[in-house]
Design an enzyme around this catalytic site. Structure first.
Site, PDB file in Angstrom:
ATOM      1  N   LYS A   1      27.592  34.730  47.404  1.00  0.00           N
ATOM      2  CA  LYS A   1      28.459  34.998  48.551  1.00  0.00           C
ATOM      3  C   LYS A   1      28.273  34.009  49.691  1.00  0.00           C
ATOM      4  O   LYS A   1      29.227  33.679  50.408  1.00  0.00           O
ATOM      5  CB  LYS A   1      28.263  36.435  49.026  1.00  0.00           C
ATOM      6  CG  LYS A   1      28.814  37.461  48.043  1.00  0.00           C
ATOM      7  CD  LYS A   1      28.632  38.863  48.540  1.00  0.00           C
ATOM      8  CE  LYS A   1      29.347  39.874  47.651  1.00  0.00           C
ATOM      9  NZ  LYS A   1      28.921  39.835  46.261  1.00  0.00           N
TER      10      LYS A   1
ATOM     11  N   LYS B   1      23.666  41.305  53.925  1.00  0.00           N
ATOM     12  CA  LYS B   1      24.192  41.426  52.563  1.00  0.00           C
ATOM     13  C   LYS B   1      23.411  40.555  51.591  1.00  0.00           C
ATOM     14  O   LYS B   1      22.954  39.468  51.934  1.00  0.00           O
ATOM     15  CB  LYS B   1      25.667  40.997  52.509  1.00  0.00           C
ATOM     16  CG  LYS B   1      26.642  41.934  53.175  1.00  0.00           C
ATOM     17  CD  LYS B   1      28.066  41.452  52.925  1.00  0.00           C
ATOM     18  CE  LYS B   1      29.093  42.376  53.547  1.00  0.00           C
ATOM     19  NZ  LYS B   1      30.472  41.895  53.267  1.00  0.00           N
TER      20      LYS B   1
ATOM     21  N   GLY C   1      28.028  47.760  46.822  1.00  0.00           N
ATOM     22  CA  GLY C   1      27.296  48.369  47.922  1.00  0.00           C
ATOM     23  C   GLY C   1      25.791  48.183  47.865  1.00  0.00           C
ATOM     24  O   GLY C   1      25.070  48.637  48.754  1.00  0.00           O
TER      25      GLY C   1
ATOM     26  N   GLU D   1      26.308  38.632  58.676  1.00  0.00           N
ATOM     27  CA  GLU D   1      27.592  38.379  59.311  1.00  0.00           C
ATOM     28  C   GLU D   1      27.918  39.503  60.286  1.00  0.00           C
ATOM     29  O   GLU D   1      27.338  40.586  60.250  1.00  0.00           O
ATOM     30  CB  GLU D   1      28.707  38.245  58.264  1.00  0.00           C
ATOM     31  CG  GLU D   1      28.995  39.490  57.468  1.00  0.00           C
ATOM     32  CD  GLU D   1      30.059  39.267  56.401  1.00  0.00           C
ATOM     33  OE1 GLU D   1      30.246  38.117  55.976  1.00  0.00           O
ATOM     34  OE2 GLU D   1      30.697  40.258  55.991  1.00  0.00           O
TER      35      GLU D   1
ATOM     36  N   ILE E   1      32.408  44.294  61.219  1.00  0.00           N
ATOM     37  CA  ILE E   1      33.678  44.767  61.772  1.00  0.00           C
ATOM     38  C   ILE E   1      33.779  46.254  61.461  1.00  0.00           C
ATOM     39  O   ILE E   1      33.891  46.649  60.290  1.00  0.00           O
ATOM     40  CB  ILE E   1      34.869  44.008  61.158  1.00  0.00           C
ATOM     41  CG1 ILE E   1      34.712  42.512  61.423  1.00  0.00           C
ATOM     42  CG2 ILE E   1      36.194  44.515  61.731  1.00  0.00           C
ATOM     43  CD1 ILE E   1      35.759  41.657  60.732  1.00  0.00           C
TER      44      ILE E   1
ATOM     45  N   ASN F   1      36.420  38.078  43.546  1.00  0.00           N
ATOM     46  CA  ASN F   1      36.032  38.663  42.267  1.00  0.00           C
ATOM     47  C   ASN F   1      36.661  37.842  41.151  1.00  0.00           C
ATOM     48  O   ASN F   1      37.895  37.757  41.053  1.00  0.00           O
ATOM     49  CB  ASN F   1      36.484  40.123  42.182  1.00  0.00           C
ATOM     50  CG  ASN F   1      35.661  41.015  43.089  1.00  0.00           C
ATOM     51  OD1 ASN F   1      34.435  41.019  43.005  1.00  0.00           O
ATOM     52  ND2 ASN F   1      36.316  41.749  43.964  1.00  0.00           N
TER      53      ASN F   1
ATOM     54  N   ARG G   1      37.334  38.092  38.015  1.00  0.00           N
ATOM     55  CA  ARG G   1      37.604  38.937  36.850  1.00  0.00           C
ATOM     56  C   ARG G   1      38.818  39.809  37.146  1.00  0.00           C
ATOM     57  O   ARG G   1      39.347  39.780  38.252  1.00  0.00           O
ATOM     58  CB  ARG G   1      36.392  39.833  36.569  1.00  0.00           C
ATOM     59  CG  ARG G   1      35.962  40.625  37.809  1.00  0.00           C
ATOM     60  CD  ARG G   1      34.907  41.651  37.533  1.00  0.00           C
ATOM     61  NE  ARG G   1      34.326  42.198  38.762  1.00  0.00           N
ATOM     62  CZ  ARG G   1      34.884  43.120  39.533  1.00  0.00           C
ATOM     63  NH1 ARG G   1      36.086  43.588  39.223  1.00  0.00           N
ATOM     64  NH2 ARG G   1      34.282  43.562  40.616  1.00  0.00           N
TER      65      ARG G   1
ATOM     66  N   VAL H   1      39.442  46.859  38.582  1.00  0.00           N
ATOM     67  CA  VAL H   1      39.755  48.236  38.177  1.00  0.00           C
ATOM     68  C   VAL H   1      41.172  48.597  38.615  1.00  0.00           C
ATOM     69  O   VAL H   1      41.936  49.224  37.877  1.00  0.00           O
ATOM     70  CB  VAL H   1      38.747  49.226  38.805  1.00  0.00           C
ATOM     71  CG1 VAL H   1      39.127  50.671  38.471  1.00  0.00           C
ATOM     72  CG2 VAL H   1      37.329  48.934  38.342  1.00  0.00           C
TER      73      VAL H   1
ATOM     74  N   ARG I   1      41.267  57.059  41.269  1.00  0.00           N
ATOM     75  CA  ARG I   1      40.220  57.018  40.258  1.00  0.00           C
ATOM     76  C   ARG I   1      39.689  58.448  40.053  1.00  0.00           C
ATOM     77  O   ARG I   1      39.229  59.081  41.000  1.00  0.00           O
ATOM     78  CB  ARG I   1      39.080  56.110  40.682  1.00  0.00           C
ATOM     79  CG  ARG I   1      39.498  54.677  40.950  1.00  0.00           C
ATOM     80  CD  ARG I   1      38.270  53.798  41.151  1.00  0.00           C
ATOM     81  NE  ARG I   1      38.636  52.474  41.631  1.00  0.00           N
ATOM     82  CZ  ARG I   1      37.795  51.437  41.689  1.00  0.00           C
ATOM     83  NH1 ARG I   1      36.530  51.602  41.312  1.00  0.00           N
ATOM     84  NH2 ARG I   1      38.199  50.267  42.138  1.00  0.00           N
TER      85      ARG I   1
END
Length: 445
Positions: A116, A158, A165, A200, A203, A290, A292, A295, A338
């Site tokens: 990231k 992060k 998460g 970072e 927000i 991402n 890929r 979902v 979902r």
């Protein structure tokens, strides 16, 4: 076209890929763990092969077993779906070494965007807006605190290799930084075997907006509109929709252009998603890519009519994109819920077990992606998602009504699910008005 594709996944995404392959006349191979022997994806594929025990490390995450299965079944390509090995560059290289096509981007792109902090710097160089924060990797709390003091609190710590998460902590006050940084770093090491962190500006309660992109090996890149994924619990998405109910056409065009710009900056190939945070003034900031299929890809398919899995396969085979940006038209509104095997009344505790009766919803504009059936035993070893209900309406109000009807028709007996909780969200005035942000669920609970 490929003769045979091995699906290196399980559950509803494996079923989804098998169906796309059938429309292209491609034979399929399902891999499965011992507890997944009777899962629907093993029945629908032309061939199936057991790759190990229930523990994902001994089956779905075992690269050598999956590649060996592809070799034994003489598969031309491997589709990773999402999760598991879908963003593992070492797996891409292993496939390449055995002359098996990986249906996804090159390993260098996965590495560039998977880290990231590197991805962030790449976007800065490309002129894509990012949230203010650290430019270099951070390994000790003292260095992170200097950045936090400069940009001001609250900040978010992060993991560079993070996702879902994991390895994340919000720091509201200066005196809490060291403790929370160390906790996030320990979690990152345990989850990803990586102690690289970044910091970072946080927000508060933004909208989570992502843009679906497709790129081929000839430099063509297009976007297929945005998805609003703001309804989340513990950073896990619950409801997704397209288009976003809060974005105007000017902002929508800017978002799409920035997503394409981001993809071209790394010569992106195949399907991918550029994710942004958006504040209440519609300012948006890149957070990650991402590499890929997602979902929530069905909501994009519903409003564009584009089969994203088929496009992935054709791009991997070396074909050019089958459509241009001008061909992409967003029609109506789509929502996805979902459905998880979990008990919302008991802190969303996972609820594996046998399904004793089942009724899946249907009707005009209703789609169900699932792998469950009456008598199926949901194992405890994997993600709790058992079903995705996707609806399409001529506008958002109609889509919400269709979703309520679909959720009302859904019957899954023998286990607990979050269907009633999802139904309550469809009736919540904050959601109905399109005002829900990423903090909505926590506030509601």
């Amino acid at each position: 076209m490929f003769n045979k594709i091995l699906i290196a996944n399980r559950g509803e995404i494996a079923v989804r890929i098998i169906r796309a392959c059938k429309t292209l006349g491609i034979k399929t191979v399902s891999v499965y763990s011992k507890v997944d022997e009777n899962s629907l994806h093993t029945v629908l594929a032309d061939e199936k092969i057991c790759i190990g025990e229930a523990n994902p490390r001994e089956s779905y995450l075992d690269m050598s077993k999956i590649v060996s299965a592809a070799i034994v079944t003489k598969s031309d390509a491997i589709h990773p779906g999402f999760g598991f090995l879908s963003e593992k560059s070492e797996f891409v290289e292993l496939c390449k070494s055995q002359n098996i096509k990986f249906i996804g981007p090159d390993s260098k792109i996965i590495d560039a965007m998977g880290n990231k902090s590197k991805a962030r710097n790449t976007m800065i160089e490309a002129g894509v807006p990012v949230v203010p924060g650290s430019k270099a990797p951070i390994y000790i709390s003292e260095d992170g605190k200097k950045i936090a003091d400069e940009i001001g609190y609250p900040v978010i710590v992060k993991a560079s290799s993070g996702g879902g998460g994991k390895g994340m902590r919000i720091v509201e006050k200066e005196e809490d930084f060291e403790t929370l940084f160390n906790l996030a770093q320990i979690e990152s090491v345990n989850a990803f075997n990586d102690d690289t962190m970044y910091v970072e500006k946080y927000i508060k309660n933004p909208k989570h907006i992502e843009v679906q992109i497709l790129g081929d090996s000839y430099g063509n890149v297009i976007h297929l509109g945005e998805r609003d994924c703001s309804i989340q619990r513990n950073h896990q998405k619950m409801i997704e929709e397209s288009p976003s109910p809060v974005i105007d056409e000017i902002t929508r065009k800017k978002l799409g252009n920035m997503a394409v710009k981001a993809a071209k900056a790394v010569n992106y190939e195949n399907a991918g998603t550029i994710e942004f945070l958006m504040d209440e003034d519609l300012n948006f900031y890149f957070i990650e890519m991402n590499t890929r299929i997602q979902v929530e890809h069905p909501v994009t398919e519903m409003v564009t009519g584009v089969d994203l899995i088929k496009e992935q396969i054709k791009i991997a085979y070396g074909e050019t994109l089958s459509l241009t940006q001008d061909d992409v038209k967003i029609k109506g509104h789509a929502i996805e819920c979902r459905i998880n095997a979990e008990n919302p009344a008991n802190n969303f505790l996972p609820c594996p077990g046998e399904i004793t009766s089942l009724n899946l919803p249907g009707g005009n504009g209703v789609r169900v992606d699932t792998f469950i059936y009456c008598g199926y035993k949901i194992p405890m070893n994997y993600d709790s998602m058992i079903c995705k209900i996707i609806v399409h309406g001529c506008n958002r109000s109609e889509a919400i009504e269709k979703m309520k009807i679909a959720l009302d028709e859904l019957v899954v007996s023998g286990i607990e699910t979050n269907a009633n909780f999802q139904y309550s969200l469809m009736n919540n005035p904050v959601y109905v008005q399109g005002k829900a942000d990423t903090g909505f669920i926590e506030e509601l609970l």
